[in-house]
Scaffold this active site. Sequence first.
Site, PDB file in Angstrom:
ATOM      1  N   ASP A  47      -9.200   3.875  -2.144  1.00  0.00           N
ATOM      2  CA  ASP A  47     -10.106   4.304  -1.069  1.00  0.00           C
ATOM      3  C   ASP A  47     -11.398   4.918  -1.601  1.00  0.00           C
ATOM      4  OD1 ASP A  47      -8.067   3.414   0.465  1.00  0.00           O
ATOM      5  OD2 ASP A  47      -7.368   5.399   1.089  1.00  0.00           O
ATOM      6  N   GLU A  54       2.545   5.397  -3.823  1.00  0.00           N
ATOM      7  CA  GLU A  54       2.542   6.412  -4.912  1.00  0.00           C
ATOM      8  C   GLU A  54       3.868   7.170  -4.971  1.00  0.00           C
ATOM      9  OE1 GLU A  54       0.108   5.988  -2.635  1.00  0.00           O
ATOM     10  OE2 GLU A  54      -1.038   4.796  -4.077  1.00  0.00           O
ATOM     11  N   ASP A  62       0.837  -1.208   0.000  1.00  0.00           N
ATOM     12  CA  ASP A  62       0.000   0.000   0.000  1.00  0.00           C
ATOM     13  C   ASP A  62       0.875   1.262   0.000  1.00  0.00           C
ATOM     14  OD1 ASP A  62      -2.354   1.450   0.134  1.00  0.00           O
ATOM     15  OD2 ASP A  62      -2.496   1.348   2.320  1.00  0.00           O
TER      16      ASP A  62
HETATM   17  C1  GLC Z   1      -4.833   3.265   2.788  1.00  0.00           C
HETATM   18  C2  GLC Z   1      -5.330   2.079   1.987  1.00  0.00           C
HETATM   19  C3  GLC Z   1      -6.434   1.394   2.743  1.00  0.00           C
HETATM   20  C4  GLC Z   1      -5.921   0.976   4.111  1.00  0.00           C
HETATM   21  C5  GLC Z   1      -5.402   2.189   4.871  1.00  0.00           C
HETATM   22  C6  GLC Z   1      -4.754   1.826   6.189  1.00  0.00           C
HETATM   23  O1  GLC Z   1      -5.797   4.242   2.878  1.00  0.00           O
HETATM   24  O2  GLC Z   1      -5.747   2.456   0.709  1.00  0.00           O
HETATM   25  O3  GLC Z   1      -6.920   0.284   2.030  1.00  0.00           O
HETATM   26  O4  GLC Z   1      -6.931   0.361   4.846  1.00  0.00           O
HETATM   27  O5  GLC Z   1      -4.432   2.858   4.075  1.00  0.00           O
HETATM   28  O6  GLC Z   1      -3.672   1.006   5.992  1.00  0.00           O
END
Ligand code: GLC
Length: 727
Positions: A436, A324, A321
Amino acid sequence: MFKKMQISNMTTLYKSGTPFNTGAVIVDMDNNNFEQVSNVTFFTIEEGSNEISFIYEMAKDDVVYGLGETLGALNKRGKRYRFYATDDPEHTPEKESLYGSHPFMILDGEKTFGIFIDYPSEIIFDIGFTHKDILKITIFSKDFDLYIFDCDEKLTIIKEYFNLTGKPYIPPKWAFGYQQSRWSYFSEKEVREVANKYRELGIPLDVIYTDIDYMDSYKVFTINKETFPNYEGMVKDLKEKGIKVIPILDPGVKIEEGYEVYEEGKKNGYFCVDKDGKPFVTAVWPGLTHFPDFLNSKVRKWWGQKYKVFTDMGIKGFWNDMNEPSIFYTPKSLDKLFDLLKDLEKNKEELGIEVFLAKESFAKISNNREDYRSFYHKLDDGTLINHDLVHNLYGFKNTQATADEMKELLPNQRTLLLSRSSYPGLHRIASIWMGDNKSWWEHILVNIRMLQSLNMMGFFYTGADIGGFGADASAELVVRWMELGAFTPFFRNHTALNTRPQEPWQFDEESLNIMRDIVRLRYAFLPYTYSEYMNSVKDSNPFVKPISFVFENPRSKDIEDQYMYGESLMVAPVYEQNKKGRYVHLPQVKWLNWTASKYEERKMKVYEPGDYYIKADLSEIPLFIKENSLIVLSEPMNFVGEKDITELTVAGLVTDHALYNYYDDDGTTYNFVKGDFGTIKIDVTKERNDFKIAIKKDDKNNMLKIKTIHFEIYDSDGSVVKKDMLI
Ligand code: GLC
């Protein structure tokens, strides 16, 4: 001036300047075969001092497809898109950038062609936004590769794009099972409880995710021993129930003396650096952090090997995650903000518009372009390159680190590998989810459209956070979204911290029962889904397709909320509040409708081509099987592989002749590449009031355990013939 090179009979490369080698394209080019040109076919060119634009005048009815992870309609015309990877959790319609960068589009109309720009920083696609008929693509650099696919066939253009960039990733078979996640499963106890609840309630489940809550102070590759005292034990226990655990991993490494990952990275110079050559300081979940320099192969190796802590526990799935990379703030941007607050304080008796404007300044401290311009990567040959120039590659290279080292850590094992940010090429090694979103009805439609656009980019295995990530969800919204999710390759219910829980049992008895049926329906479709997925990768033919990619009638071009799921099935989800049905367009052929709820109840009806209002109660999703094609189903299970599939049910509407290519393999290794798979060709031919069935099994390595096939074959008048065959 461009260096022009013919790559194939339909594909031409125009090379401008000295492009950065992104790794998106896998075809070897003969560098001597270039011709110098100043024009690019189809386009007129406008050159500025730092940028170059390609302009095309669109005909009135031209349709534009592609661009992967972008908002707006499936027909991309009428909006502006900016490829510069961004962590933006507000997916409102006007937004131009999301997490991935997917500069490949197809223009379909008076002329039909595709264009792919291999350039890893900012590109704008203005598709009839500034001027309704003008397509203007602006690349903010003079160093890029531009490919034109000159072909009338959309699917052939896509095939050619995969020839250039590689075939889509294949996850393990269990990745087609149902998955549960939530940011705020705070403890091992809670994760175990959720898993147990699924089994108690008889709702199938294959995967459960642990979000950032499992880490010690959000330090990547650590586990909080207080809240997750026996993570490994949890992984093993859940595995016995058929449930796989997938952890999240974030790239930001916390700056903390004594923390191994930080110390190793610092000692070896593995972090991105600022203009003075010092590790660049930024901040994400753990507070102040450094970013690993994934553009360097040594760093990738180091990082990828760190996953061993999880692979040693038996984990075979990872969720990369924030790559970017997301920046919450930098010390510099934070200082600016404090200065602003001090200024406000000085005038605190008279504040008006200043407070309004300050809110905007506050928002700007995250993911600021200035911050991306202020750090550097050190490439393998020692050159330094400013991050901004290669920004869109960070998530790709982060995930490449994982994928490459998996070959060593888990030889010949498939993994479920998700990344949030992506660039062409990532589709070969992993996949993405849609980030998200929110628990909004509008976002179900976004999900339906993006699913189709992402498949064009080779992200076949994809899906959105089912039920919505941000905001509270109602039972009805989750139910309807689950119905869609059951027909997307990646089927995961996920939601954010502080939102209303949305596991199936969080609402009422009726919703729970519906959701159980939907998940079971998903598992009943597993033989079809897996078989179609594997065939679609083999044939370089998107697994999910707009219906206009299959049917030529003009009306199909307007249809964005129905899609082909595999070659036989069209899905038309209900995605509006309080609706008890929806309008469906049935293009060109007859269709066998199954408004499905329970797998066991298969009431099917034949429709002529046309437009219809199809009733669908809350528990139902309208499905349509194309004339002369078949679907294959099996008894649902609690998890993929719980039992051998010994019986298949084949259903379809056969007015002439239908052939189904059933495929299966071990679902976990790459042995299929060597021919370790089984197939059954199921051939059904209409004969007066009956059907002739021919079956040809090819299963050298004994992969298939099917003993009986039940047939439910419909005739145009809606009558059904049922037969069983032993094989
Ligand atoms: C980011 C991710 C999401 C995750 C959050 C906490 O917003 O896109 O899916 O739950 O981080 O890790």
